[in-house]
Design a protein around this motif. Structure first.
Motif, PDB file in Angstrom:
ATOM      1  N   GLU A   1      10.413  -8.422   7.272  1.00 26.28           N
ATOM      2  CA  GLU A   1       9.916  -7.691   6.603  1.00 26.28           C
ATOM      3  C   GLU A   1       8.289  -7.840   7.255  1.00 26.28           C
ATOM      4  O   GLU A   1       7.523  -7.831   6.936  1.00 26.28           O
ATOM      5  N   VAL A   2       8.111  -9.082   8.135  1.00 30.90           N
ATOM      6  CA  VAL A   2       7.074  -9.457   8.810  1.00 30.90           C
ATOM      7  C   VAL A   2       5.883  -8.806   9.520  1.00 30.90           C
ATOM      8  O   VAL A   2       4.853  -8.603   9.228  1.00 30.90           O
ATOM      9  N   ILE A   3       5.994  -7.300  10.317  1.00 33.05           N
ATOM     10  CA  ILE A   3       4.845  -6.258  10.817  1.00 33.05           C
ATOM     11  C   ILE A   3       5.196  -5.412   9.677  1.00 33.05           C
ATOM     12  O   ILE A   3       4.231  -4.877   9.660  1.00 33.05           O
ATOM     13  N   THR A   4       6.337  -5.303   8.610  1.00 33.74           N
ATOM     14  CA  THR A   4       6.648  -3.629   8.160  1.00 33.74           C
ATOM     15  C   THR A   4       6.231  -3.855   6.257  1.00 33.74           C
ATOM     16  O   THR A   4       5.996  -2.941   6.584  1.00 33.74           O
ATOM     17  N   GLY A   5       5.995  -4.799   6.472  1.00 32.89           N
ATOM     18  CA  GLY A   5       5.924  -5.370   5.296  1.00 32.89           C
ATOM     19  C   GLY A   5       4.033  -4.762   4.629  1.00 32.89           C
ATOM     20  O   GLY A   5       3.693  -5.193   5.262  1.00 32.89           O
ATOM     21  N   PHE A   6       4.087  -4.303   3.235  1.00 35.10           N
ATOM     22  CA  PHE A   6       3.038  -3.900   2.526  1.00 35.10           C
ATOM     23  C   PHE A   6       1.533  -2.959   3.657  1.00 35.10           C
ATOM     24  O   PHE A   6       1.173  -3.473   3.637  1.00 35.10           O
ATOM     25  N   GLY A   7       2.611  -1.873   3.276  1.00 40.67           N
ATOM     26  CA  GLY A   7       1.845  -0.531   3.376  1.00 40.67           C
ATOM     27  C   GLY A   7       2.055  -0.104   4.946  1.00 40.67           C
ATOM     28  O   GLY A   7       1.905   0.904   4.806  1.00 40.67           O
TER      29      GLY A   7
ATOM     30  N   THR B   1       3.814   1.327   6.784  1.00 40.02           N
ATOM     31  CA  THR B   1       4.832   2.340   6.940  1.00 40.02           C
ATOM     32  C   THR B   1       4.506   3.684   5.575  1.00 40.02           C
ATOM     33  O   THR B   1       4.812   4.498   6.240  1.00 40.02           O
ATOM     34  N   GLY B   2       3.741   3.305   5.023  1.00 42.67           N
ATOM     35  CA  GLY B   2       3.596   4.497   3.840  1.00 42.67           C
ATOM     36  C   GLY B   2       4.014   3.678   3.130  1.00 42.67           C
ATOM     37  O   GLY B   2       3.843   4.469   1.983  1.00 42.67           O
ATOM     38  N   GLU B   3       5.015   3.104   2.480  1.00 39.78           N
ATOM     39  CA  GLU B   3       5.866   2.306   1.754  1.00 39.78           C
ATOM     40  C   GLU B   3       5.327   0.803   1.654  1.00 39.78           C
ATOM     41  O   GLU B   3       4.690  -0.019   2.329  1.00 39.78           O
ATOM     42  N   TRP B   4       5.823   0.659   0.599  1.00 42.52           N
ATOM     43  CA  TRP B   4       5.149  -1.295   0.302  1.00 42.52           C
ATOM     44  C   TRP B   4       6.089  -1.999   1.703  1.00 42.52           C
ATOM     45  O   TRP B   4       5.278  -3.383   1.405  1.00 42.52           O
TER      46      TRP B   4
ATOM     47  N   ASP C   1      -5.507   1.457  -3.105  1.00 43.10           N
ATOM     48  CA  ASP C   1      -4.439   2.447  -2.706  1.00 43.10           C
ATOM     49  C   ASP C   1      -4.536   2.673  -1.213  1.00 43.10           C
ATOM     50  O   ASP C   1      -4.409   4.268  -0.814  1.00 43.10           O
ATOM     51  N   ILE C   2      -4.452   0.935  -0.469  1.00 38.09           N
ATOM     52  CA  ILE C   2      -3.427   1.163   0.664  1.00 38.09           C
ATOM     53  C   ILE C   2      -2.651   2.031   1.454  1.00 38.09           C
ATOM     54  O   ILE C   2      -2.300   2.788   2.318  1.00 38.09           O
TER      55      ILE C   2
ATOM     56  N   MET D   1      -5.306  -1.228   9.052  1.00 40.11           N
ATOM     57  CA  MET D   1      -4.654   0.407   7.317  1.00 40.11           C
ATOM     58  C   MET D   1      -6.222   1.367   6.669  1.00 40.11           C
ATOM     59  O   MET D   1      -6.236   1.639   6.476  1.00 40.11           O
ATOM     60  N   VAL D   2      -7.319  -0.155   7.552  1.00 37.53           N
ATOM     61  CA  VAL D   2      -8.394   0.358   6.594  1.00 37.53           C
ATOM     62  C   VAL D   2      -9.026   1.514   7.570  1.00 37.53           C
ATOM     63  O   VAL D   2     -10.107   2.178   7.313  1.00 37.53           O
ATOM     64  N   ILE D   3      -8.692   2.096   8.613  1.00 31.45           N
ATOM     65  CA  ILE D   3      -9.576   2.532  10.229  1.00 31.45           C
ATOM     66  C   ILE D   3     -10.019   3.916   9.607  1.00 31.45           C
ATOM     67  O   ILE D   3      -8.841   4.637   8.607  1.00 31.45           O
ATOM     68  N   SER D   4     -10.742   4.652   9.372  1.00 30.63           N
ATOM     69  CA  SER D   4     -11.253   5.891   9.311  1.00 30.63           C
ATOM     70  C   SER D   4     -10.791   7.207  10.065  1.00 30.63           C
ATOM     71  O   SER D   4     -10.267   6.899  10.904  1.00 30.63           O
TER      72      SER D   4
END
Length: 461
Positions: free
Chosen positions: A259-265, A267-270, A346-347, A429-432
């Motif tokens: 989960e090195v790339i896909t972890g912590f939000g 994909t929209g999941e943790w 709520d990222i 993930m903070v991009i507008s």
């Protein structure tokens, strides 16, 4: 082609070896030397602004210079700038981060073992799989199954797991005990007329045949990214993990989630495992674990593996593994703060909210003359360049079309990454919405630049 380099570019060339770079061309193309970052933007030493559309290397999920992250790091450096976890020593932030990881894990987790990078975490995973099987009296159960185009790092073992030729050629890799199963990329590896469902069934049958040929009593573990990142942003077909997971369960083969790339939000999941229906036994995390504000990685372990580690330690007298900087207080403090921010801002909800726009803009790119396939999940995506859309014929790799288009994009003030001729997107993930649209607008113009180049130079021939 850079004709006149700045003083700082010249100094860079004389001082640094640049990873994942055509080293023979650095002097010709000139390095991009960055000076600062803020939000989703980075700035070079000449003051030019770039949208960082790759979150650095898939990792700067909170963007650059987040004040809360900077403050958390500063406070930890003042309090305890370094210590280690060897010899039953510990400190509060390492404990707190482990507890937070256990709380948000997608599968039951008992304990956490820290290291510094994703490569180290995956290297550790294999050592632990071997150690585990020795503890159970199964000394022959040691082979590891990875996948073609999978990416798991660059240490000797993690690079062996990686299923990409350039990570093996002339490094004398892969090492023994590593097997590579099929890549779940229907666009490239599906047979003519083969549905995704039939493709998945064929890959599952091939996997079963591989295990039976090698002997299940010789295979320790399977490692997989939920979504393949550096292999080309490959999103598996629906039902892929559901089809292969029972095969590993049947043969008592550990399943490792990278989960090195896909972890912590992202994909929209943790965790990406949840997004694709994968239920691994152990998990590797890094990158967005600290939002990339400091190096840190972790291996998340279930109780049955912890029990084996403890029993083998009792037999030997010590658990002989660990890194000087594994669980560094700065990294742990930033990990605690990053997870806190992901939760309170709520990222995950933010990613879910942006995902339809992201997917729509990527889908639109499929209409471009250069694009053969597009892949997307959450806020990670890829667009694959082709010489011929109808036949899916790729460009000659020596033409470097993807790298040239990324160069055009950089000139237009945005940074993405070419993985061969797939252009990857992984914005903070903070991009507008406005910033995301601007990133795609610039990418579309760079693709038009590329189309003009391809036509002018006759690269489709």
């Amino acid at each position: 082609m850079t004709t006149q380099l700045t003083n700082v570019q010249v100094r860079d060339i004389e001082a640094l070896v640049h990873p994942y770079t055509p080293l023979h061309r650095v002097r010709e193309i000139g390095p991009l030397v960055l000076d600062r970052g803020k939000g989703v933007y980075v700035y070079d030493t000449q003051g030019k602004e770039y949208i960082e559309g790759m979150s650095g290397l898939w990792c700067a999920g909170l963007g650059f210079s987040d004040e809360e992250m900077v403050e958390a790091g500063t406070e930890q450096l003042k309090r305890l700038p370094y210590y280690h976890l060897f010899g039953a020593k510990g400190y509060e932030v390492a404990i707190e981060l482990a507890e937070k990881l256990k709380e948000i894990a997608p599968v039951p987790i008992s304990k956490v073992l820290y290291s510094s990078s994703g490569s180290e975490a995956n290297d550790t995973q294999i050592k632990l799989a071997w150690y585990y099987n020795n503890a159970l009296g199964r000394p022959d159960k040691k082979k590891i199954i990875s996948r073609v185009k999978g990416y798991h790092g660059v240490t000797v073992m993690s690079a062996s797991l990686t299923g990409l030729p350039n990570n093996h050629i002339d490094f004398d890799l892969p090492v023994p005990r590593v097997l590579h199963a099929d890549c779940p990329h229907h666009y490239r590896f599906g047979l003519e007329g083969e549905t995704e469902e039939a493709f998945v069934a064929r890959l599952a049958a091939n996997l079963r045949a591989l295990i039976e040929k090698e002997g299940p009593e010789t295979i320790a573990a399977f490692i997989a990214e939920p979504i393949m990142g550096a292999g080309g942003v490959i999103v598996p077909p629906e039902g892929y993990f559901a089809a292969i997971q029972p095969i590993f369960e049947e043969h008592d083969i550990l399943m490792i989630g990278d989960e090195v790339i896909t972890g912590f939000g992202r994909t929209g999941e943790w965790f990406g495992s949840t997004a694709v229906g994968y239920k691994p036994h152990t998990i590797s995390v890094a990158k967005q674990l600290t939002a990339s504000y400091a190096p840190l990685s972790a291996v998340m372990l279930p109780q049955f593996m912890v029990d084996a580690l403890e029993s083998e330690s009792a037999k030997i007298g010590v658990f002989g593994h660990g890194y000087t900087y594994g669980g560094h207080p700065l990294g742990c403090a930033l990990g605690v703060k990053a997870i806190e921010i992901y939760q309170k801002r709520d990222i995950l909800g933010r990613v879910r909210g942006l995902a339809p726009l992201f997917a729509a803009r990527i889908a639109k790119l499929a209409e471009h003359p250069l694009i053969g396939d597009v892949r997307v999940k959450g806020l990670v995506g890829g667009v694959e360049l082709v010489a011929d859309k109808k036949t899916k014929r790729p460009f000659d790799p020596k033409q470097g079309v993807g790298a040239k288009i990324v160069g055009f994009l950089q000139a237009r003030g945005a940074i993405l990454r070419a993985i061969g001729d797939t252009i990857a997107l992984c914005p903070p993930m903070v991009i507008s919405e406005a910033e995301l649209n601007e990133l795609f607008d610039r990418l579309e113009k760079a693709l038009d630049d590329g189309e003009a180049m391809v036509t002018k130079d006759g690269l489709r021939g």
